[in-house]
Design a protein around this motif. Structure first.
Motif, PDB file in Angstrom:
ATOM      1  N   ARG A  18      41.796  38.182  54.990  1.00 48.99           N
ATOM      2  CA  ARG A  18      41.569  39.307  54.096  1.00 48.99           C
ATOM      3  C   ARG A  18      40.468  38.921  53.110  1.00 48.99           C
ATOM      4  NH1 ARG A  18      45.686  39.856  57.503  1.00 48.99           N
ATOM      5  NH2 ARG A  18      46.957  41.673  57.106  1.00 48.99           N
ATOM      6  N   LEU A  19      39.725  39.915  52.638  1.00 55.45           N
ATOM      7  CA  LEU A  19      38.775  39.706  51.555  1.00 55.45           C
ATOM      8  C   LEU A  19      39.331  40.364  50.305  1.00 55.45           C
ATOM      9  CD1 LEU A  19      35.202  40.406  52.983  1.00 55.45           C
ATOM     10  CD2 LEU A  19      36.383  38.224  52.736  1.00 55.45           C
ATOM     11  N   GLY A  20      39.136  39.704  49.172  1.00 61.26           N
ATOM     12  CA  GLY A  20      39.465  40.275  47.879  1.00 61.26           C
ATOM     13  C   GLY A  20      38.175  40.542  47.134  1.00 61.26           C
ATOM     14  N   ILE A  21      38.077  41.703  46.512  1.00 60.86           N
ATOM     15  CA  ILE A  21      36.850  42.117  45.834  1.00 60.86           C
ATOM     16  C   ILE A  21      37.177  42.501  44.396  1.00 60.86           C
ATOM     17  CG2 ILE A  21      34.923  43.759  45.851  1.00 60.86           C
ATOM     18  CD1 ILE A  21      34.956  42.151  48.423  1.00 60.86           C
ATOM     19  N   ASP A  22      36.466  41.879  43.455  1.00 65.05           N
ATOM     20  CA  ASP A  22      36.562  42.235  42.038  1.00 65.05           C
ATOM     21  C   ASP A  22      35.236  42.887  41.651  1.00 65.05           C
ATOM     22  OD1 ASP A  22      37.577  42.267  39.317  1.00 65.05           O
ATOM     23  OD2 ASP A  22      36.138  40.665  38.920  1.00 65.05           O
ATOM     24  N   ALA A  32      38.380  35.121  49.821  1.00 62.30           N
ATOM     25  CA  ALA A  32      38.851  35.289  51.197  1.00 62.30           C
ATOM     26  C   ALA A  32      40.147  34.518  51.368  1.00 62.30           C
ATOM     27  CB  ALA A  32      37.820  34.782  52.192  1.00 62.30           C
ATOM     28  N   SER A  33      40.962  35.000  52.273  1.00 58.45           N
ATOM     29  CA  SER A  33      42.198  34.284  52.592  1.00 58.45           C
ATOM     30  C   SER A  33      41.959  33.366  53.776  1.00 58.45           C
ATOM     31  CB  SER A  33      43.327  35.270  52.923  1.00 58.45           C
ATOM     32  OG  SER A  33      43.141  35.828  54.214  1.00 58.45           O
ATOM     33  N   ASP A  34      42.910  32.493  54.001  1.00 58.83           N
ATOM     34  CA  ASP A  34      42.911  31.708  55.227  1.00 58.83           C
ATOM     35  C   ASP A  34      43.322  32.628  56.379  1.00 58.83           C
ATOM     36  OD1 ASP A  34      45.524  32.052  54.286  1.00 58.83           O
ATOM     37  OD2 ASP A  34      46.207  30.170  55.136  1.00 58.83           O
ATOM     38  N   ARG A  35      43.269  32.127  57.592  1.00 59.37           N
ATOM     39  CA  ARG A  35      43.597  32.965  58.759  1.00 59.37           C
ATOM     40  C   ARG A  35      45.047  33.426  58.768  1.00 59.37           C
ATOM     41  NH1 ARG A  35      39.646  29.550  61.062  1.00 59.37           N
ATOM     42  NH2 ARG A  35      37.944  30.790  61.928  1.00 59.37           N
ATOM     43  N   ASP A  36      45.917  32.654  58.114  1.00 56.94           N
ATOM     44  CA  ASP A  36      47.334  33.023  58.066  1.00 56.94           C
ATOM     45  C   ASP A  36      47.645  34.002  56.940  1.00 56.94           C
ATOM     46  OD1 ASP A  36      47.947  31.359  60.226  1.00 56.94           O
ATOM     47  OD2 ASP A  36      48.200  29.621  58.912  1.00 56.94           O
ATOM     48  N   ALA A  37      46.641  34.372  56.157  1.00 60.05           N
ATOM     49  CA  ALA A  37      46.781  35.314  55.040  1.00 60.05           C
ATOM     50  C   ALA A  37      47.840  34.849  54.041  1.00 60.05           C
ATOM     51  CB  ALA A  37      47.090  36.724  55.550  1.00 60.05           C
ATOM     52  N   ILE A  66      29.663  39.223  54.638  1.00 58.76           N
ATOM     53  CA  ILE A  66      30.798  38.327  54.371  1.00 58.76           C
ATOM     54  C   ILE A  66      32.003  38.757  55.199  1.00 58.76           C
ATOM     55  CG2 ILE A  66      32.461  37.570  52.630  1.00 58.76           C
ATOM     56  CD1 ILE A  66      30.130  37.784  50.567  1.00 58.76           C
ATOM     57  N   ALA A  67      32.271  40.053  55.255  1.00 52.86           N
ATOM     58  CA  ALA A  67      33.402  40.563  56.044  1.00 52.86           C
ATOM     59  C   ALA A  67      33.247  40.162  57.507  1.00 52.86           C
ATOM     60  CB  ALA A  67      33.505  42.077  55.902  1.00 52.86           C
ATOM     61  N   GLU A  68      32.027  40.264  58.017  1.00 54.97           N
ATOM     62  CA  GLU A  68      31.776  39.874  59.413  1.00 54.97           C
ATOM     63  C   GLU A  68      31.888  38.367  59.591  1.00 54.97           C
ATOM     64  OE1 GLU A  68      27.938  41.605  60.152  1.00 54.97           O
ATOM     65  OE2 GLU A  68      28.781  43.628  60.340  1.00 54.97           O
ATOM     66  N   GLU A  69      31.304  37.620  58.673  1.00 58.57           N
ATOM     67  CA  GLU A  69      31.321  36.160  58.745  1.00 58.57           C
ATOM     68  C   GLU A  69      32.753  35.614  58.744  1.00 58.57           C
ATOM     69  OE1 GLU A  69      30.071  32.557  55.708  1.00 58.57           O
ATOM     70  OE2 GLU A  69      28.863  34.377  55.725  1.00 58.57           O
ATOM     71  N   TYR A  70      33.600  36.198  57.916  1.00 60.53           N
ATOM     72  CA  TYR A  70      34.987  35.740  57.813  1.00 60.53           C
ATOM     73  C   TYR A  70      35.909  36.444  58.806  1.00 60.53           C
ATOM     74  CZ  TYR A  70      34.122  32.818  53.767  1.00 60.53           C
ATOM     75  OH  TYR A  70      33.685  31.815  52.942  1.00 60.53           O
TER      76      TYR A  70
END
Length: 165
Positions: A18-22, A32-37, A66-70
């Motif tokens: 997941r991405l977090g946006i402020d 960003a989270s790890d793959r296990d969220a 960034i969304a694509e990269e992660y």
């Protein structure tokens, strides 16, 4: 006007980052989270250039990259509200950035309560010995981490409750 943020775990897209946006008026913090969220980590601070009218700017391009990269499966945008749950003028900024990300990626965009996240991020940086000057460069990332970690914790609790039923 009382604004209701989304609920973690509802319409969950499943495993993945997941991405977090402020969203701020000058900068956008990204986490960003790890793959296990399970764990949120800072990614970067993006200079804000896109306003309410006109084409997407370099900031939206970078957020999409960034969304694509992660390989994100969900984007969580902080919803700035006051302690009474009412929206501030910054709500419009957050919703605009969320809309532009959704339009460009088709990723689910959720809005999370971000009350006091900047305060918590500032206190955490201060406690870790980061100077105020250095902290200004990363406070937006730290706030994005707070937003995303709160979402991840809420998601984990919701998924655990649903597995018990």
């Amino acid at each position: 006007m009382v604004l209701t943020p989304d609920t973690p775990g509802v319409n969950d897209p499943g495993p993945g980052r997941r991405l977090g946006i402020d969203v701020g008026t000058v900068r956008i913090g990204v986490a960003a989270s790890d793959r296990d969220a399970k764990l949120a980590m800072p990614v970067e601070t993006v200079e804000r250039v896109t306003g309410f009218k006109g084409r997407d700017g370099a900031d939206i391009d970078r957020l999409v990259a960034i969304a694509e990269e992660y390989q994100a499966v969900e984007v969580v945008v902080g919803l700035p509200r006051n302690l009474k749950g009412e929206g501030s003028a910054s709500v419009r900024h957050a919703r605009e950035i969320g809309f532009r990300i959704l339009r460009r990626t088709d990723l689910p965009v959720r809005y999370a309560d971000e009350r006091l996240t900047t305060v918590a991020a500032t206190n955490a940086l201060r406690a870790s010995g980061v100077s105020e000057k250095a902290g200004r460069r990363i406070i937006d990332q730290a706030a994005a981490v707070e937003i995303l970690q709160s979402w991840l914790d809420g998601r984990a609790a919701a998924l655990e409750r649903s597995s018990e039923t």
